[in-house]
Structures are given as C-alpha cells and as structure tokens.
Design an enzyme around this catalytic site. Structure first.
Site, PDB file in Angstrom:
ATOM      1  N   ARG A  55       0.842  -1.215   0.000  1.00 46.17           N
ATOM      2  CA  ARG A  55       0.000   0.000   0.000  1.00 46.17           C
ATOM      3  C   ARG A  55       0.871   1.258   0.000  1.00 46.17           C
ATOM      4  NH1 ARG A  55      -4.474   0.671   4.638  1.00 46.17           N
ATOM      5  NH2 ARG A  55      -2.637   1.172   5.870  1.00 46.17           N
ATOM      6  N   LYS A 154      -2.689   6.843   1.159  1.00 47.63           N
ATOM      7  CA  LYS A 154      -2.515   7.155   2.582  1.00 47.63           C
ATOM      8  C   LYS A 154      -1.467   8.263   2.657  1.00 47.63           C
ATOM      9  CE  LYS A 154      -2.217   4.807   7.022  1.00 47.63           C
ATOM     10  NZ  LYS A 154      -3.349   5.457   7.645  1.00 47.63           N
ATOM     11  N   GLU A 187     -16.309   5.848   5.579  1.00 46.59           N
ATOM     12  CA  GLU A 187     -15.495   5.227   6.632  1.00 46.59           C
ATOM     13  C   GLU A 187     -15.528   6.150   7.830  1.00 46.59           C
ATOM     14  OE1 GLU A 187     -11.322   5.074   5.575  1.00 46.59           O
ATOM     15  OE2 GLU A 187     -11.400   7.035   4.631  1.00 46.59           O
TER      16      GLU A 187
HETATM   17  N1  PMP Z   1      -9.365   4.772   7.237  1.00 48.08           N
HETATM   18  C1  PMP Z   1      -8.508   5.767   7.503  1.00 48.08           C
HETATM   19  C2  PMP Z   1      -8.838   7.161   7.082  1.00 48.08           C
HETATM   20  C3  PMP Z   1      -7.305   5.483   8.180  1.00 48.08           C
HETATM   21  O1  PMP Z   1      -6.438   6.466   8.439  1.00 48.08           O
HETATM   22  C4  PMP Z   1      -7.025   4.154   8.576  1.00 48.08           C
HETATM   23  C5  PMP Z   1      -5.725   3.834   9.266  1.00 48.08           C
HETATM   24  N2  PMP Z   1      -5.655   4.384  10.553  1.00 48.08           N
HETATM   25  C6  PMP Z   1      -7.972   3.155   8.303  1.00 48.08           C
HETATM   26  C7  PMP Z   1      -9.120   3.502   7.603  1.00 48.08           C
HETATM   27  C8  PMP Z   1      -7.735   1.727   8.696  1.00 48.08           C
HETATM   28  O2  PMP Z   1      -6.729   1.166   7.874  1.00 48.08           O
HETATM   29  P1  PMP Z   1      -5.729   0.063   8.425  1.00 48.08           P
HETATM   30  O3  PMP Z   1      -6.546  -1.076   8.877  1.00 48.08           O
HETATM   31  O4  PMP Z   1      -4.863  -0.259   7.254  1.00 48.08           O
HETATM   32  O5  PMP Z   1      -4.964   0.691   9.537  1.00 48.08           O
END
Ligand code: PMP
Length: 296
Positions: A55, A154, A187
């Site tokens: 990622r 990200k 989300e």
């Molecule tokens: N959505 C956002 C906006 C995030 O910043 C994150 C990570 N903190 C997630 C979802 C969850 O992703 P992950 O399981 O890869 O940490």
C-alpha cells in the site's frame, strides 16, 4: 508514547530520537506532500508487513513520489528498526516525505524523498471501550471525492480527517462516520466500519471513499473463516441506524465495537456477540502470524 531512548531510522541510519530531525524545507512539512503507514508488532512479529508496504509503494506511485530504496530494503529497514528498539509489541510509523525542495509546490524540485521509521507504541481508545463500545456521530465534514484526492492514497494530508475528528471530540464521541460527496457512508476518521444485520455483515466499498484498510482485509478473512458472509456495499446512515451490531477496524484500533450512533443505540446498545467473536478471532490471528523480527 515518547521514549527518550528510541532509535529512529532516518534515511538509511538508526539515530537517537534527539538527532532524528528533518528540514523545514521538506515538502512533507510544507505541503503534507508524502505518504505513510501505521503497522503493528504483535508478539515479536510484524502483522501484514507485505500488505502495508504494497500500500505504501502504491500510495507513493499514485502521487509520483519515487521512494529511493527498494521494497526489500524497506522491509529490512522496518524489521531492523523494531529489532534495534527491542520491541515485541508496538506500533510502527513509517513515513516517506517528498524531501527538501524550494518554496513553491513543484515536487520535481525535491531531488530526494526522505524516509523515517518510528517503532514505539500507541493507545488509540481507552481499554474499557473494547468492552463497552464506542459512540459515533455523523461528521459534517465529507470525504473528498476521489477526483479531488484519492482516499486510497494514505498521504500526509490528514486535515480532512482531523476536521472530522474535531467534530467527534466536540460532540463527546471517540469516532465519527464520514460520508462521501453523495451522502453514502465512506469510513470513519481513522477506521473502517462494518455492520451486522440479520446475520450478514456489510462494509462500504472502497469506491465509496474508504481507505483499503489492512485490518479491514484481515477481518474480512476472519469473517469468512467463521462461515459468515461479508458484503461490500453502498451504505447509508439508515443501514447503521437499523443495524444489529457495528464495529470499526484499524491498525491502531484493531477491532472495536460501536454501540451508539447519532445518540441512538445500535442494536440493544451493547457490543454484539458476533462482534465479540470477531475481536477474539482477530486477536488470535494477530498474535500467531506475521513476519518475525530478527532480534539480536
Ligand atoms: N481509514 C482511515 C482514514 C485510516 O487512516 C485508517 C488507518 N488508521 C484506516 C481507515 C484503517 O486502515 P488500516 O486497517 O490499514 O490501519
């Protein structure tokens, strides 16, 4: 969790925290130009390291950021940083910035990206919330359209999420739901969301404006192994108001129940049985898999 004796990876070297400094001309600082990962260490192993690095490199590629070391070198740098700090459980923050440039947006005037890796700890939510559950609100701040800034990158631009987080805190809630421009659930400010209704599990599609969460993917595997069905859908607030159970997933949060949404109880207002089973199974997975850290 600042620990004065931390060793930080910075551009190829492990240096004491007090010497881990970057320039005020770094575009990561000037413009939020860069990308990052948050990764967990459980029981001496790094959870889903390959997925996180995939990622990271995809985020970088999407923003035309050339990471100056190879995937394998990044993997080694991450493992070495954890080993040097003798961490068996913790949290890794891996950051790639655009690097030092001139004042002005042009990223092509930044000759070399900078990389730093912090291996430390994180506590996102109070421990009791894993038993009592979180309260959520609907944030007025929307997720940006993917044509504006892809939520799949990200990036170091978290102001959108931070504005939404401020709303949550001001409302006395730990997390909040962010809608996309069409008003569908995308989300949370730093977590992905799942609901359970009539024995089936649902989560918003990535194209709804969600980050492709590594925990989200791991939890979907856990759900399928339990013989349950998980659907990726276009989700509305109504779906959450009428859900039987709700939980959030994220690297720092792990899997955590949500029991209240816009001041209404979700289901019976207590963490659901299926949610608690998923939490237990996720914990077992996290503690038994991952890339071993080469401790000295
Ligand atoms: N959505 C956002 C906006 C995030 O910043 C994150 C990570 N903190 C997630 C979802 C969850 O992703 P992950 O399981 O890869 O940490």
């Amino acid at each position: 969790m600042a620990n004065s004796s931390l060793l930080i990876y910075l551009d190829g070297k492990l240096v004491p925290e007090s010497e881990a400094k970057i320039s005020v001309f770094d575009h990561g600082l000037l413009y939020g130009d860069g990308c990052f990962e948050g990764i967990r260490i459980y029981n001496g192993r790094i959870f889903r390291l390959t997925e996180h690095l995939v990622r990271l490199y995809e985020s970088a590629r999407s923003i035309c950021l050339n990471i100056p070391i190879s995937f394998q070198e990044m993997e080694k740098a991450t493992l070495d940083t954890v080993a040097a700090n003798q961490l068996r459980d913790g949290y890794i923050r891996l950051v790639v910035t655009r690097g030092v440039g001139s004042l002005g947006l042009n990223p092509y005037q930044c000759p070399k990206a900078s990389i730093f890796i912090i291996a430390s700890g994180i506590t996102l939510y109070p421990a009791e919330k894993y038993e009592t559950g979180l309260s959520l609100i609907t944030c007025a701040t929307r997720r940006p359209a993917s044509a504006a800034l892809s939520p799949q990158v990200k990036s170091l631009n978290y102001l959108n999420n931070i504005m939404a987080k401020i709303e949550c805190i001001q409302a006395g809630c730990e997390e909040g739901i962010m809608l996309n421009e069409q008003g569908y659930v995308a989300e949370c400010t730093g977590d992905n969301i799942f609901i359970l209704k009539n024995g089936q599990i649902y989560t918003p599609t990535i194209s709804s404006g969600a980050l492709n969460g590594i925990t989200r993917m791991a939890v979907m595997e856990v759900i399928r192994e339990m013989g349950l069905v998980v659907h990726e859908v276009t989700m509305t607030r109504h779906d959450i108001y009428t859900a039987d159970e709700c939980f959030l997933t994220g690297t720092a949060a792990e899997v955590i129940p949500a029991v209240q949404y816009d001041r209404r109880p979700i289901g019976d207002g207590r963490p659901g049985q299926t949610t608690l089973q998923i939490i237990a199974k996720f914990k077992a997975l996290a503690n038994s898999t991952g890339t071993p850290v080469p401790y000295a």
